[in-house]
Motif scaffolding. Structure first.
Motif, PDB file in Angstrom:
ATOM      1  N   THR A  88       0.922  -1.057   0.066  1.00  0.00           N
ATOM      2  CA  THR A  88      -0.076   0.204   0.094  1.00  0.00           C
ATOM      3  C   THR A  88       0.932   1.170   0.014  1.00  0.00           C
ATOM      4  O   THR A  88       0.509   2.090  -0.821  1.00  0.00           O
ATOM      5  N   GLU A  89       1.722   1.139   0.824  1.00  0.00           N
ATOM      6  CA  GLU A  89       2.750   2.239   0.890  1.00  0.00           C
ATOM      7  C   GLU A  89       3.488   2.520  -0.452  1.00  0.00           C
ATOM      8  O   GLU A  89       3.346   3.772  -0.701  1.00  0.00           O
ATOM      9  N   ASP A  90       3.795   1.506  -1.110  1.00  0.00           N
ATOM     10  CA  ASP A  90       4.538   1.684  -2.434  1.00  0.00           C
ATOM     11  C   ASP A  90       3.473   2.157  -3.457  1.00  0.00           C
ATOM     12  O   ASP A  90       3.722   3.238  -4.183  1.00  0.00           O
ATOM     13  N   ILE A  91       2.227   1.598  -3.474  1.00  0.00           N
ATOM     14  CA  ILE A  91       1.275   2.263  -4.322  1.00  0.00           C
ATOM     15  C   ILE A  91       1.028   3.566  -3.932  1.00  0.00           C
ATOM     16  O   ILE A  91       0.830   4.533  -5.202  1.00  0.00           O
ATOM     17  N   GLU A  92       0.741   4.033  -2.719  1.00  0.00           N
ATOM     18  CA  GLU A  92       0.605   5.443  -2.654  1.00  0.00           C
ATOM     19  C   GLU A  92       1.660   6.362  -3.083  1.00  0.00           C
ATOM     20  O   GLU A  92       1.249   7.417  -3.761  1.00  0.00           O
ATOM     21  N   ARG A  93       2.788   6.056  -2.758  1.00  0.00           N
ATOM     22  CA  ARG A  93       4.132   6.846  -2.861  1.00  0.00           C
ATOM     23  C   ARG A  93       4.120   6.842  -4.706  1.00  0.00           C
ATOM     24  O   ARG A  93       4.429   7.751  -5.199  1.00  0.00           O
ATOM     25  N   MET A  94       3.842   5.668  -5.084  1.00  0.00           N
ATOM     26  CA  MET A  94       3.722   5.874  -6.672  1.00  0.00           C
ATOM     27  C   MET A  94       2.585   6.715  -7.254  1.00  0.00           C
ATOM     28  O   MET A  94       2.897   7.163  -8.340  1.00  0.00           O
ATOM     29  N   ALA A  95       1.845   7.137  -6.433  1.00  0.00           N
ATOM     30  CA  ALA A  95       0.732   8.170  -7.149  1.00  0.00           C
ATOM     31  C   ALA A  95       1.017   9.409  -6.362  1.00  0.00           C
ATOM     32  O   ALA A  95       0.239  10.309  -6.400  1.00  0.00           O
ATOM     33  N   SER A 120       8.535   2.747 -15.402  1.00  0.00           N
ATOM     34  CA  SER A 120       8.784   3.016 -13.893  1.00  0.00           C
ATOM     35  C   SER A 120       8.126   2.029 -13.233  1.00  0.00           C
ATOM     36  O   SER A 120       8.451   1.201 -12.358  1.00  0.00           O
ATOM     37  N   THR A 121       6.919   1.818 -13.289  1.00  0.00           N
ATOM     38  CA  THR A 121       5.870   0.956 -12.706  1.00  0.00           C
ATOM     39  C   THR A 121       6.582  -0.589 -12.914  1.00  0.00           C
ATOM     40  O   THR A 121       6.431  -1.167 -11.787  1.00  0.00           O
ATOM     41  N   MET A 122       6.963  -1.245 -13.993  1.00  0.00           N
ATOM     42  CA  MET A 122       7.525  -2.535 -14.439  1.00  0.00           C
ATOM     43  C   MET A 122       8.740  -2.721 -13.474  1.00  0.00           C
ATOM     44  O   MET A 122       8.774  -3.611 -12.643  1.00  0.00           O
ATOM     45  N   ILE A 123       9.619  -1.458 -13.315  1.00  0.00           N
ATOM     46  CA  ILE A 123      10.891  -1.718 -12.725  1.00  0.00           C
ATOM     47  C   ILE A 123      10.535  -1.547 -11.259  1.00  0.00           C
ATOM     48  O   ILE A 123      11.171  -2.343 -10.541  1.00  0.00           O
ATOM     49  N   ILE A 124       9.691  -0.792 -10.767  1.00  0.00           N
ATOM     50  CA  ILE A 124       9.619  -0.702  -9.264  1.00  0.00           C
ATOM     51  C   ILE A 124       9.195  -1.917  -8.651  1.00  0.00           C
ATOM     52  O   ILE A 124       9.325  -2.391  -7.760  1.00  0.00           O
ATOM     53  N   ARG A 125       8.028  -2.373  -9.313  1.00  0.00           N
ATOM     54  CA  ARG A 125       7.199  -3.811  -9.180  1.00  0.00           C
ATOM     55  C   ARG A 125       8.495  -4.796  -8.933  1.00  0.00           C
ATOM     56  O   ARG A 125       8.455  -5.590  -8.048  1.00  0.00           O
ATOM     57  N   GLY A 126       8.938  -4.681  -9.982  1.00  0.00           N
ATOM     58  CA  GLY A 126      10.166  -5.844 -10.267  1.00  0.00           C
ATOM     59  C   GLY A 126      11.111  -6.109  -9.132  1.00  0.00           C
ATOM     60  O   GLY A 126      11.661  -6.956  -8.532  1.00  0.00           O
ATOM     61  N   MET A 127      11.406  -4.720  -8.708  1.00  0.00           N
ATOM     62  CA  MET A 127      12.704  -4.635  -7.839  1.00  0.00           C
ATOM     63  C   MET A 127      11.844  -4.975  -6.352  1.00  0.00           C
ATOM     64  O   MET A 127      12.529  -5.567  -5.647  1.00  0.00           O
ATOM     65  N   SER A 128      10.602  -4.570  -6.293  1.00  0.00           N
ATOM     66  CA  SER A 128       9.935  -4.713  -4.782  1.00  0.00           C
ATOM     67  C   SER A 128       9.900  -6.294  -4.805  1.00  0.00           C
ATOM     68  O   SER A 128       9.922  -6.763  -3.626  1.00  0.00           O
ATOM     69  N   LEU A 129       9.736  -7.106  -5.884  1.00  0.00           N
ATOM     70  CA  LEU A 129       9.462  -8.534  -5.752  1.00  0.00           C
ATOM     71  C   LEU A 129      10.943  -8.997  -5.851  1.00  0.00           C
ATOM     72  O   LEU A 129      10.945 -10.506  -6.038  1.00  0.00           O
ATOM     73  N   PHE A 158      13.697   5.620 -21.087  1.00  0.00           N
ATOM     74  CA  PHE A 158      14.918   5.543 -20.626  1.00  0.00           C
ATOM     75  C   PHE A 158      14.933   6.127 -19.237  1.00  0.00           C
ATOM     76  O   PHE A 158      15.480   5.490 -17.977  1.00  0.00           O
ATOM     77  N   ILE A 159      14.193   7.351 -19.227  1.00  0.00           N
ATOM     78  CA  ILE A 159      14.035   7.970 -17.791  1.00  0.00           C
ATOM     79  C   ILE A 159      13.083   6.967 -16.643  1.00  0.00           C
ATOM     80  O   ILE A 159      13.683   6.791 -15.615  1.00  0.00           O
ATOM     81  N   GLY A 160      12.101   6.379 -17.228  1.00  0.00           N
ATOM     82  CA  GLY A 160      11.282   5.678 -16.522  1.00  0.00           C
ATOM     83  C   GLY A 160      11.789   4.520 -15.868  1.00  0.00           C
ATOM     84  O   GLY A 160      11.605   4.275 -14.775  1.00  0.00           O
ATOM     85  N   CYS A 161      12.875   3.972 -16.434  1.00  0.00           N
ATOM     86  CA  CYS A 161      13.537   2.684 -15.795  1.00  0.00           C
ATOM     87  C   CYS A 161      14.806   3.055 -15.205  1.00  0.00           C
ATOM     88  O   CYS A 161      15.349   2.433 -14.072  1.00  0.00           O
ATOM     89  N   THR A 162      15.461   4.263 -15.624  1.00  0.00           N
ATOM     90  CA  THR A 162      16.769   4.595 -14.764  1.00  0.00           C
ATOM     91  C   THR A 162      16.462   5.051 -13.164  1.00  0.00           C
ATOM     92  O   THR A 162      17.137   4.939 -12.380  1.00  0.00           O
ATOM     93  N   LEU A 163      15.587   5.927 -13.482  1.00  0.00           N
ATOM     94  CA  LEU A 163      15.466   6.871 -12.061  1.00  0.00           C
ATOM     95  C   LEU A 163      14.987   5.861 -10.936  1.00  0.00           C
ATOM     96  O   LEU A 163      15.439   6.062  -9.901  1.00  0.00           O
ATOM     97  N   PRO A 164      14.223   4.930 -10.982  1.00  0.00           N
ATOM     98  CA  PRO A 164      13.966   4.129  -9.876  1.00  0.00           C
ATOM     99  C   PRO A 164      15.033   3.319  -9.307  1.00  0.00           C
ATOM    100  O   PRO A 164      15.233   3.262  -8.190  1.00  0.00           O
ATOM    101  N   MET A 165      15.836   2.875 -10.517  1.00  0.00           N
ATOM    102  CA  MET A 165      16.969   2.075 -10.223  1.00  0.00           C
ATOM    103  C   MET A 165      18.264   3.052  -9.452  1.00  0.00           C
ATOM    104  O   MET A 165      18.736   2.653  -8.334  1.00  0.00           O
ATOM    105  N   LEU A 166      18.221   4.203  -9.812  1.00  0.00           N
ATOM    106  CA  LEU A 166      19.213   5.215  -9.391  1.00  0.00           C
ATOM    107  C   LEU A 166      18.964   5.670  -7.845  1.00  0.00           C
ATOM    108  O   LEU A 166      19.469   5.796  -6.912  1.00  0.00           O
ATOM    109  N   SER A 222      19.850   4.351  -1.811  1.00  0.00           N
ATOM    110  CA  SER A 222      19.002   3.865  -0.760  1.00  0.00           C
ATOM    111  C   SER A 222      17.742   4.781  -0.510  1.00  0.00           C
ATOM    112  O   SER A 222      17.116   5.030   0.574  1.00  0.00           O
ATOM    113  N   LEU A 223      17.116   5.398  -1.500  1.00  0.00           N
ATOM    114  CA  LEU A 223      15.655   5.825  -1.363  1.00  0.00           C
ATOM    115  C   LEU A 223      14.753   4.881  -1.982  1.00  0.00           C
ATOM    116  O   LEU A 223      15.043   3.971  -2.485  1.00  0.00           O
ATOM    117  N   ASP A 224      13.768   5.201  -1.418  1.00  0.00           N
ATOM    118  CA  ASP A 224      12.324   4.149  -1.943  1.00  0.00           C
ATOM    119  C   ASP A 224      12.253   4.405  -3.676  1.00  0.00           C
ATOM    120  O   ASP A 224      11.739   5.705  -3.866  1.00  0.00           O
TER     121      ASP A 224
END
Lengths: 447, 447
Positions: free
Chosen positions: B254-261, B332-341, B401-409, B414-416
């Motif tokens: 829920t925290e992830d989803i809220e942050r994503m919005a 970004s959604t694919m990468i964020i979810r992939g990382m959290s799993l 490119f921005i969508g996939c790199t920013l979440p990984m950076l 060590s940011l969410d």
């Protein structure tokens, strides 16, 4: 798992130190071995797998990725195949078979014993998203008139087949579920106590055709380790275990999140999906959303003369559209997540709208005053500042209204509310924003 | 739970049929009673709660919402308070206390027995997001040299305090964890077998200061019903149960989803949060994102002369911005979810970029050809069509490119990663889209 283990194993493999390898693998947990197989080259998997003790091999196999499983099965002799599948729990076996190509399935079913084959076929016959398809038939059932002593004897006799023994289910002569019993109660009771006197008589169960998402939700609600599954006649036919319920919950959440980002959900993980398939999962929504970009563009075109006359009007379009989009996304996300956690129900429809409009008023006043002052100071144009401020109040309110109502309407129509999330709402809100903006601007500037 | 039960209970309450009410409540599950308390008027809760049998009362209390718990506690006599808290498991008691105002906490601790008070204080001392704060100290520990018979005797003696008996943990003289044992193994073994011979020696445990999100992930990975928790000296100090792990997983999602919005996450549910608080959770990001709307506006202003000269250019701004935003959000959604799993790890950085750019090429060609043809046909202007098509290729590629790199950076720092989701990326992408568009347009039209 530290990556070091994988390195150690690769080195031992190169040096052909098979007996040390066997020792190292035996100390490892099946989940760690399955994860290690993902990092190691495909060629090494069959060799490593054959080094595992029999139990561990089956447990590891159940946790591996589909493509590694297929790789192994294709390399197995018939007797190896039988050995692994005989050790698997039926729900795991059914899950694996479901993912395999037809010729592999045929070979697997040919090499499992008739009892298991029958049960697997039964499980495979249930609809894909049903409780029946995720249950296992390996459970312990007791009779109400047994004593605790008899029950423990029965448990000892049947335990090796059962996936879990945490909760035993009590059935009557017609196999109807009449109660349940935790091992804790069993161990606390006197040997002569009758099962029917000590069992928990409140029977909570799901049905074979129930949606597996609801099964997982119920298990979470009741904190159940296992959930009994009954058929249409109310007979106990299986149980769902908590680990499968957790997987379902995670899959459903991933699906929601992907839908909320306008992606067609898939079951495969990110790297297992080909670029073409990724593109296919994303392109449809992009095309639809682009079409609505065309509509917003059409609206803009109607006001071409307005921003040809006062070009500064166009520079505020991104600010207003993105504010509207973000507000709509915030509302829809809160409502969609709230509904999927059952915190928000359909009958809360009006309550949600009041809440969101209330929030919209607070937010829009802050944003309107802030941006109005900013524009007045930087542009020195009070009229433009007033147009933007007023537009923001209208846009924020409309956006939050659309953001909260559409997901609930989708649910009302038995659609997945997540489809109504950010991208779709943003696009609808975009059009609304432009309309509100130019309506207000044309009043102020007599365009 | 069907709403009918609540109606029945309300009717029985009105008619003061207390003995029937007691019977009805006794047949219900604690989770259903707790849910029913949410639907019924606050005045009725204390009366109904006092009708519950003692065990059921404590179990129900643990599952109730914080404000209903507080309401009850304020109405309890000291002896009632003691009765309820003595029946609770310590982890539940600690959870409840954590949410209460200071004066209520003081009263609770005054009325619990000294042993429990000590343990609760210990749990409360661990950092909020740590394994220590979610563990229970009610577990069964065995010694390696015990026989199965002795172990069962010990279990029977200590079982009533233990929250679960599914897995027993084996500790040495220094309280160090040396193995674990499921009840299944215990029931399958001969009475004289030594625990150290039948126990599972692969010790997997977490530490009191581990992040509770990782504890939940590990439990899911290993399919554990309980996870042992060790202190800094490696001594077993508690266990985490699967139901708490599931709750943590859901809260984190829920925290992830809220942050994503672009919403500041809270722990409270939708309707328990006041409008002011909802607004506060949303306004900060809206202001930040608005600021970047100002930047995009500033860029647009630079090209004011361009769309003053060719007004049709402005009508395609929404189409291009929304396409860029949607592509960035998908990536970004694919990468964020992939990382959290844990499907995507930091070391996959380059692999992710190659994948996303590959997908971008496929998608952008389809969108570019589609929109180019459409514009050529409807507007009859090949030059405009070419500008839009070229812009789309650039915008889609940059966005993904921005969508996939920013979440990984973000994760690298060590940011969410969820903070880098759709709204922020959309806004960055907006500016990039406008720049690319007018750069290409100015080349074509010599602006």
């Amino acid at each position: 798992m530290p990556a070091v283990i994988t390195d150690t194993i690769e080195t031992l493999l190169e040096k052909k130190k098979y007996s040390s390898l066997r020792d190292v693998l035996s100390t490892m947990n099946e989940a760690d071995i399955a994860a290690m197989f993902e990092d190691i080259s495909d060629d090494s998997i069959p060799l490593l797998f054959r080094l595992l003790p029999k139990d561990l091999a089956a447990d590891t196999f159940a946790l591996m990725q589909t493509d590694s499983q297929e790789l192994l099965i294709r390399g197995f002799s018939d007797s190896e195949l039988k050995e692994v599948f005989d050790e698997l729990y039926v729900d795991d076996a059914a899950d694996i078979i479901e993912e395999m190509p037809a010729n592999v399935v045929k070979r697997i079913l040919k090499n499992t014993d008739p009892d298991m084959r029958r049960v697997i076929n039964e499980i495979l016959n249930y609809p894909e998203d049903s409780a029946g398809s995720m249950m296992t038939t390996d459970y312990i059932s007791l009779r109400p008139m047994m004593t605790v002593n008899e029950a423990i004897k029965r448990i000892r006799r049947t335990i090796s087949e059962a996936e879990t023994v945490y909760i035993c289910y009590v059935t009557d002569d017609n196999r109807k579920l009449t109660g349940s019993l935790s091992v804790k109660t069993l161990l606390l009771s006197a040997p002569d106590d009758k099962i029917c006197d000590i069992m928990d008589k409140s029977v909570i169960c799901v049905h074979t055709h129930d949606d597996k998402e609801n099964v997982a939700k119920d298990m979470n609600k009741y904190d159940f380790v296992t959930m009994p599954v009954a058929d249409d006649e109310g007979r106990l036919v299986g149980i769902v275990t908590f680990d499968d319920a957790i997987d379902v919950m995670q899959d459903e959440t991933t699906e929601d999140i992907e839908r909320m980002a306008a992606i067609n959900p898939t079951e495969e993980s990110y790297f297992k999906t080909s670029d073409i398939k990724h593109a296919r999962n994303r392109i449809l929504w992009l095309l639809i959303l682009m079409l609505s970009g065309v509509i917003t563009g059409g609206i803009l075109k109607k006001y071409e003369s307005a921003y040809a006359a006062i070009p500064i009007l166009a520079t505020f379009i991104p600010l207003l559209m993105s504010t509207g989009g973000n507000c709509g996304a915030q509302s829809s996300t809160m409502i969609i997540r709230g509904m999927s956690l059952d915190e928000i129900r359909l009958r809360d429809f009006l309550r949600v709208i009041f809440t969101e409009v209330g929030i919209a008023l607070i937010i829009s006043v802050i944003l309107a005053v802030g941006s109005g002052l900013w524009i007045w100071i930087t542009e020195g144009d009070l009229k433009i500042a007033a147009v933007i401020s007023l537009s923001i109040v209208g846009i924020v309110t409309i956006s939050q209204f659309i953001g909260c109502t559409l997901p609930m309407l989708a649910k009302r129509c038995s659609l997945d509310p997540a489809v109504m999330a950010a991208p779709l709402i943003t696009t609808i809100v975009d059009a609304a924003s432009v309309l509100i903006y130019f309506f207000i601007a044309s009043k102020f500037f007599n365009l």
